[in-house]
Write a protein that holds these residues in place. Structure first.
Motif, short mmCIF file in Angstrom:
data_model
loop_
_atom_site.label_atom_id
_atom_site.label_comp_id
_atom_site.label_asym_id
_atom_site.label_seq_id
_atom_site.Cartn_x
_atom_site.Cartn_y
_atom_site.Cartn_z
N LEU A 53 0.83 -1.21 0.00
CA LEU A 53 0.00 0.00 0.00
C LEU A 53 0.86 1.26 0.00
O LEU A 53 0.53 2.25 -0.67
N GLY A 54 1.95 1.23 0.75
CA GLY A 54 2.85 2.38 0.76
C GLY A 54 3.47 2.63 -0.61
O GLY A 54 3.59 3.78 -1.05
N ALA A 55 3.84 1.55 -1.30
CA ALA A 55 4.44 1.71 -2.63
C ALA A 55 3.44 2.26 -3.63
O ALA A 55 3.73 3.20 -4.38
N LEU A 56 2.23 1.70 -3.65
CA LEU A 56 1.22 2.17 -4.60
C LEU A 56 0.76 3.58 -4.28
O LEU A 56 0.66 4.44 -5.16
N GLY A 57 0.48 3.84 -2.99
CA GLY A 57 0.04 5.17 -2.61
C GLY A 57 1.12 6.22 -2.80
O GLY A 57 0.85 7.33 -3.27
N GLY A 58 2.36 5.88 -2.47
CA GLY A 58 3.46 6.82 -2.67
C GLY A 58 3.69 7.14 -4.12
O GLY A 58 3.97 8.29 -4.48
N MET A 59 3.52 6.16 -4.99
CA MET A 59 3.70 6.40 -6.42
C MET A 59 2.59 7.29 -6.97
O MET A 59 2.83 8.14 -7.83
N VAL A 60 1.37 7.13 -6.48
CA VAL A 60 0.27 7.99 -6.93
C VAL A 60 0.51 9.43 -6.50
O VAL A 60 0.24 10.38 -7.25
N GLY A 73 4.95 10.10 -7.57
CA GLY A 73 5.58 9.54 -8.75
C GLY A 73 6.52 8.40 -8.39
O GLY A 73 6.32 7.67 -7.41
N ILE A 74 7.57 8.26 -9.20
CA ILE A 74 8.48 7.12 -9.03
C ILE A 74 9.19 7.15 -7.69
O ILE A 74 9.35 6.13 -7.03
N ILE A 75 9.63 8.33 -7.27
CA ILE A 75 10.34 8.40 -5.99
C ILE A 75 9.41 8.08 -4.83
O ILE A 75 9.84 7.60 -3.78
N GLY A 76 8.11 8.32 -4.99
CA GLY A 76 7.15 7.93 -3.96
C GLY A 76 7.05 6.43 -3.80
O GLY A 76 6.57 5.94 -2.77
N LEU A 77 7.47 5.69 -4.83
CA LEU A 77 7.49 4.23 -4.72
C LEU A 77 8.40 3.78 -3.58
O LEU A 77 8.17 2.72 -2.99
N PHE A 78 9.43 4.56 -3.26
CA PHE A 78 10.33 4.22 -2.16
C PHE A 78 9.97 4.97 -0.88
O PHE A 78 10.04 4.41 0.21
N LEU A 79 9.58 6.24 -1.02
CA LEU A 79 9.26 7.02 0.17
C LEU A 79 7.98 6.54 0.84
O LEU A 79 7.88 6.53 2.07
N GLY A 80 7.00 6.15 0.04
CA GLY A 80 5.73 5.70 0.60
C GLY A 80 5.87 4.52 1.54
O GLY A 80 5.39 4.56 2.68
N PRO A 81 6.52 3.42 1.11
CA PRO A 81 6.68 2.29 2.03
C PRO A 81 7.49 2.63 3.27
O PRO A 81 7.19 2.14 4.36
N VAL A 82 8.54 3.48 3.13
CA VAL A 82 9.35 3.84 4.30
C VAL A 82 8.50 4.59 5.31
O VAL A 82 8.50 4.29 6.52
N ILE A 83 7.77 5.60 4.85
CA ILE A 83 6.95 6.41 5.77
C ILE A 83 5.86 5.55 6.41
O ILE A 83 5.64 5.62 7.63
N LEU A 84 5.19 4.74 5.60
CA LEU A 84 4.11 3.92 6.16
C LEU A 84 4.65 2.85 7.10
O LEU A 84 4.02 2.55 8.13
#
Length: 365
Positions: free
Chosen positions: A320-327, A330-341
Motif C-alpha cells: 500500500l505504501g508503494a502504490l500510494g506513494g507512487m500515486v 511519482g516514481i520516488i514515492g514508490l520508495f518514500l511511501g513504504p518507508v513512511i508507512l
C-alpha cells in the motif's frame, strides 16, 4: 503586589525571547529549505541508491583491501555501463529505423499491404478496421493526409514525454554518481543516521527506525528491479519464439519500463497487433497473444510476493505504501511511501504496546 509584577514581567520577557528564537529558527529552516529544494529529488535518489547498493559495497570492500573509494567507484562504473549500453543500443536501433523510413519515403516505393480477410471477422472493430486498412492500402498518401491533423497533437505529446524521460535519465545518472560518494563514507553516514534518529526518537527506538528504513528501501528496490527483470525474460521469450523483429531491443524496453513503473503492455499490445496483422489469426498467434498479455500483467502478481521480503512489517503495508506513494509523488514515492508507512506502522504499535506495568498487589498503596 510588586513581586507579582516582577514575576509577570519576567514571564513576559521569557515568552518574548522564546517567540523571537522560534521565529528566527523558523526563518532559518524555511530559507534553508528553499535553497536546498532544487536538489531535494536528486539527493533523495542518491540516498535510495546508496542504501540499496551498500551491501554490494561492503562485499567489494573486503576484496579490495578495505578501500571504500575504489569499491564505490567500481560500483558506479558498472552501474553506468549497465544503464548506458542498453540505451545506446536502443538509440542506434531507433536511428537505423528512422533512416530506413526516410529512405523509403524519399524513394516513393512505399505501400501498405492489403489486410487479411480474417481481420474483418474480428468482433466489434473488425469490419471498420478492415475497411480503413483496405482504403489505406489502396491510397496510403491520402490516408496519411487525413490522419496528419490528428497526429500533430500526439506527436507533440510524444516529444514532451521523451524530453521528460531524458531529463529523468540524466537525473538518475547524477544521483548514481552522488550515491557512489555517499557509499565511500557509508559507515559515517550510518552512524550519523543513528545519532539523528536517536535524538528524535530516543536511544531505544532510534536504531530500530534506521534499520527498518534501510530494510524497506532495499526490499522495494530489489523487488522493483527483480520484477522488471523477470518480466523482461517472460516477454522476451515470447517475442523470440514468435519471431518478432528486434525482440532483444523490445525486451530491454520492457525492462526499462518496469524499472520506471510503467506497464509492459505499452510494448506487448503493439507487438500483438503487429503479429496478428502480419501472421493472421492462427493457433500460434492466439497462444502468443494470451501469453504476452499474461506476461505483460505479471507484475501485478509478483509485486505482492517480492516487495515485502526482509522487512519486519506486514507485506500489505509495504505494498500500500508503494502504490500510494507512487500515486502521490511519482516514481520516488514508490520508495518514500513504504518507508513512511512502515515507520508509522512500527511507531503506532510500539505506542500501543507501551502500557504501564501493573501495580504489585503485595505493595501497600
Amino acid at each position: 503586589m510588586q513581586p507579582s509584577f516582577r514575576l509577570d514581567g519576567r514571564l513576559s520577557r521569557d515568552l518574548l525571547d522564546l517567540f523571537i528564537r522560534a521565529g528566527l529558527i523558523a526563518v532559518l529552516v524555511a530559507f534553508s529549505f528553499q535553497v536546498f529544494r532544487p536538489f531535494l529529488e536528486l539527493m533523495l535518489w542518491a540516498l535510495i541508491l546508496a542504501v540499496t547498493l551498500y551491501p554490494l559495497q561492503c562485499r567489494l570492500r573486503q576484496r579490495l583491501g578495505g578501500r571504500d573509494g575504489r569499491a564505490a567507484t567500481l560500483i558506479v562504473l558498472l552501474a553506468l555501463a549497465l544503464l548506458l549500453v542498453p540505451v545506446y543500443l536502443l538509440l542506434v536501433s531507433l536511428g537505423d529505423s528512422l533512416e530506413q523510413l526516410l529512405a523509403l519515403l524519399r524513394s516513393g516505393d512505399w505501400s501498405l499491404p492489403a489486410p487479411p480477410d480474417a481481420v474483418a471477422g474480428w468482433p466489434l472493430v473488425g469490419p471498420r478496421l478492415h475497411q480503413a486498412w483496405l482504403s489505406a492500402s489502396g491510397d496510403l498518401t491520402s490516408a496519411l493526409q487525413r490522419l496528419l491533423p490528428h497526429l500533430k497533437g500526439s506527436g507533440r505529446a510524444l516529444l514532451g514525454a521523451l524530453a521528460n524521460v531524458g531529463a529523468a535519465f540524466l537525473l538518475f545518472v547524477a544521483a548514481l554518481i552522488i550515491a557512489g560518494i555517499c557509499m565511500a563514507y557509508g559507515e559515517r553516514g550510518h552512524h550519523a543516521a543513528q545519532r539523528i534518529a536517536t535524538r528524535v526518537s530516543g536511544p531505544d527506538r532510534g536504531p530500530r527506525i534506521v534499520t527498518l528504513c534501510t530494510a524497506t528501501i532495499r526490499a522495494v528496490a530489489q523487488g522493483v528491479i527483480g520484477i522488471a527483470f523477470i518480466q523482461m525474460l517472460l516477454v522476451g521469450v515470447g517475442f523470440v519464439a514468435i519471431g518478432v523483429p528486434g525482440a532483444g531491443i523490445l525486451a530491454l524496453v520492457v525492462l526499462l519500463l518496469g524499472i520506471v513503473q510503467l506497464p509492459a503492455t505499452l510494448v506487448t499490445l503493439p507487438v500483438i497487433a503487429y503479429v496478428l496483422g502480419t501472421q493472421g489469426v492462427a493457433l500460434a498467434t492466439i497462444v502468443f497473444t494470451v501469453y504476452s498479455l499474461v506476461a505483460g500483467l505479471a507484475d501485478n502478481v509478483l509485486k505482492p510476493l517480492l516487495l515485502g521480503r526482509g522487512v519486519d512489517v506486514p507485506m500489505p503495508v509495504v505494498l500500500l505504501g508503494a502504490l500510494g506513494g507512487m500515486v502521490v509523488q511519482g516514481i520516488i514515492g514508490l520508495f518514500l511511501g513504504p518507508v513512511i508507512l512502515a515507520v508509522a506502522y512500527n511507531l503506532f504499535w510500539q505506542w500501543v504496546d507501551e502500557q504501564d506495568a501493573p501495580a504489585d498487589p503485595g505493595q501497600p498503596d
